[in-house]
Scaffold this motif. Structure first.
Motif, short mmCIF file in Angstrom:
data_model
loop_
_atom_site.label_atom_id
_atom_site.label_comp_id
_atom_site.label_asym_id
_atom_site.label_seq_id
_atom_site.Cartn_x
_atom_site.Cartn_y
_atom_site.Cartn_z
N ALA A 98 40.53 39.45 34.28
CA ALA A 98 40.47 38.66 35.51
C ALA A 98 41.38 39.32 36.53
N ALA A 99 41.31 38.85 37.76
CA ALA A 99 42.16 39.39 38.83
C ALA A 99 42.98 38.26 39.43
N LEU A 100 44.18 38.60 39.84
CA LEU A 100 45.06 37.65 40.52
C LEU A 100 44.80 37.77 42.01
N LEU A 101 44.48 36.64 42.65
CA LEU A 101 44.22 36.62 44.09
C LEU A 101 45.50 36.20 44.81
N LEU A 102 45.94 37.05 45.74
CA LEU A 102 47.13 36.77 46.54
C LEU A 102 46.72 36.42 47.96
N ASN A 103 47.52 35.59 48.60
CA ASN A 103 47.33 35.33 50.01
C ASN A 103 47.76 36.58 50.77
N SER A 104 47.50 36.65 52.05
CA SER A 104 47.89 37.83 52.83
C SER A 104 49.41 37.99 52.85
N SER A 105 50.14 36.91 52.56
CA SER A 105 51.60 36.94 52.50
C SER A 105 52.11 37.29 51.10
N TYR A 106 51.22 37.71 50.21
CA TYR A 106 51.52 38.10 48.83
C TYR A 106 51.89 36.93 47.92
N GLU A 107 51.59 35.70 48.32
CA GLU A 107 51.81 34.55 47.45
C GLU A 107 50.61 34.41 46.53
N PRO A 108 50.82 34.18 45.22
CA PRO A 108 49.70 33.99 44.31
C PRO A 108 48.92 32.72 44.67
N LEU A 109 47.59 32.84 44.72
CA LEU A 109 46.75 31.68 45.01
C LEU A 109 46.03 31.18 43.77
N LYS A 110 45.32 32.10 43.09
CA LYS A 110 44.59 31.70 41.90
C LYS A 110 44.09 32.92 41.15
N VAL A 111 43.52 32.66 39.99
CA VAL A 111 42.92 33.71 39.17
C VAL A 111 41.42 33.69 39.43
N ILE A 112 40.86 34.87 39.66
CA ILE A 112 39.42 34.98 39.88
C ILE A 112 38.86 36.03 38.92
N SER A 113 37.55 36.03 38.76
CA SER A 113 36.92 37.02 37.89
C SER A 113 36.96 38.39 38.55
N TRP A 114 36.88 39.44 37.76
CA TRP A 114 36.86 40.78 38.33
C TRP A 114 35.62 40.97 39.19
N GLN A 115 34.51 40.29 38.83
CA GLN A 115 33.28 40.39 39.62
C GLN A 115 33.49 39.82 41.03
N LYS A 116 34.17 38.66 41.09
CA LYS A 116 34.46 38.03 42.38
C LYS A 116 35.39 38.93 43.20
N PHE A 170 54.13 39.95 40.99
CA PHE A 170 53.66 39.01 42.00
C PHE A 170 53.86 37.55 41.58
N LEU A 171 54.07 37.32 40.29
CA LEU A 171 54.34 35.97 39.77
C LEU A 171 55.84 35.74 39.57
N GLY A 172 56.65 36.73 39.93
CA GLY A 172 58.10 36.58 39.80
C GLY A 172 58.58 36.65 38.37
N LEU A 173 57.84 37.37 37.51
CA LEU A 173 58.21 37.49 36.10
C LEU A 173 58.85 38.85 35.85
N PRO A 203 48.94 39.57 32.31
CA PRO A 203 48.73 41.01 32.49
C PRO A 203 49.90 41.65 33.24
N ILE A 204 50.30 42.83 32.80
CA ILE A 204 51.45 43.53 33.38
C ILE A 204 51.33 43.72 34.89
N PRO A 205 50.15 44.09 35.43
CA PRO A 205 50.07 44.26 36.89
C PRO A 205 50.36 42.98 37.69
N TRP A 206 50.28 41.81 37.07
CA TRP A 206 50.51 40.54 37.77
C TRP A 206 51.97 40.15 37.81
N ARG A 207 52.76 40.63 36.87
CA ARG A 207 54.11 40.11 36.64
C ARG A 207 54.99 40.14 37.89
#
Length: 170
Positions: free
Chosen positions: A3-21, A164-167, A158-162
């Motif tokens: 899946a992909a993590l969707l960020l707002n233009s301000s880099y705030e996490p919004l939601k998880v979406i499919s890679w297709q989306k 942006f989620l503050g982990l 997923p490591i690429p998300w960490r």
């Protein structure tokens, strides 16, 4: 597939979406790809790396609501631990417990429901934690974030998300 993590233009996490989306939004010119997975996605005429994190190019107003009260969100908020004995649980083993039992006027709310193992749930029964001599490990709170992200990935974000989620990045 990832899946992909969707960020707002301000880099705030919004939601998880499919890679297709994520790919659809990219080709529509609505997002930019910020992070990618190592594997590639192939079509008849194109091969590209799977998007891991995408950012909206235009700011989307966030709703000021609270996350929905659900089993998944309660388990995630409580980190899949029994709030009485601190045992780590799998989703299939976890139950929900009303801190103030419904039989005593307890309501179904973020601040009155906790993750509990079956053994502690049976032991506590229709009593308050004080009556059952079972203090809570931590008080239940209403989060202002969406805990289900950790639930969907069983804690394996997923490591690429960490970042942006503050982990912590390992």
């Amino acid at each position: 597939m990832h899946a992909a993590l969707l960020l707002n233009s301000s880099y705030e996490p919004l939601k998880v979406i499919s890679w297709q989306k994520a790919i659809t939004l990219f080709f529509m010119g609505k997002v930019e790809v910020v992070e990618e997975y190592d594997h590639k996605i192939h079509s008849v005429s194109l091969a590209l790396k799977a998007p891991a994190v995408v950012r909206l190019l235009r700011y989307a107003k966030k709703h000021k609501g609270t996350p929905p009260l659900s089993r998944a969100n309660i388990f995630a908020r409580d980190n899949f631990e029994c709030q009485y004995c601190a045992t780590s649980l799998r989703a299939s083993e976890a139950t929900l417990d009303h801190v103030v039992p419904r039989s005593k006027g307890g309501v179904t709310s973020w601040t009155n429901i906790v993750t509990c193992c079956s053994k502690c749930n049976r032991k506590k029964g229709g009593k308050s934690p004080k009556e059952a001599r079972m203090p809570l490990k931590k008080a239940p709170i209403q989060p202002d974030w969406l805990p289900v992200i950790t639930f969907k990935f069983n804690g394996n974000i997923p490591i690429p998300w960490r970042y942006f989620l503050g982990l912590e990045i390992e």
